[in-house]
Design a protein around this motif. Sequence first.
Motif: not given
Length: 205
Positions: A1-4, A10-13, A114-118
Amino acid sequence: LEVDLGGRSGAISSIPAHLRARLPSEGVVNLTEANAVLRWLRAFLAGECRQGLGPGPRHGATLAVLAATEAQAILLQALLEPVLESSGVDCLISDAEGARGKHCLVAAVSLVRSKGAEAAPFSRHPEDLAVLLTRASRKLVLFGDPGFMARRAQWYGSLEHQGDLEASQEQALMRSLVGSFLGASYPALGPEPARAARGLESRSA
């Protein structure tokens, strides 16, 4: 998935520190997709490119690696630099803004979102998407989330920063892309969205 990059999830980690240090404080990246581009590039340089592509366009590069967001273009630059430096291949790495007016033989395009179901826009303006898709004269290779692309193609009306007109233009382009994968099984565009997409393509030259 994408990372903002400006988010607080915390996904940037999940992005290695040496790459994270090169990234801006805001923007959207997709490391999984960037790694897929890296794998493709290595195979391309070892195979098709080595066999010879002929001279590149007069005012462009032999190869372009393009991204739908500026942050993803920076990530790709950091990730691909070591491979490209040892190859000697002339390659443009850029977002849509840096690719305007430039052409290449082969383009690899990272669509990023890529944002899942959004559902979410793929570009700031649909003309940016048209630019990315029309730089290559010989071969276009797309990297994206097929399910997310299909959701965007099915979304009618305004979406985030895109008003009704811009959203319908991007939707038309995405429906055309998804339709090229699915063929006759995908519903055809109506006349208004189709004309909007052709208009964008003509202005992106």
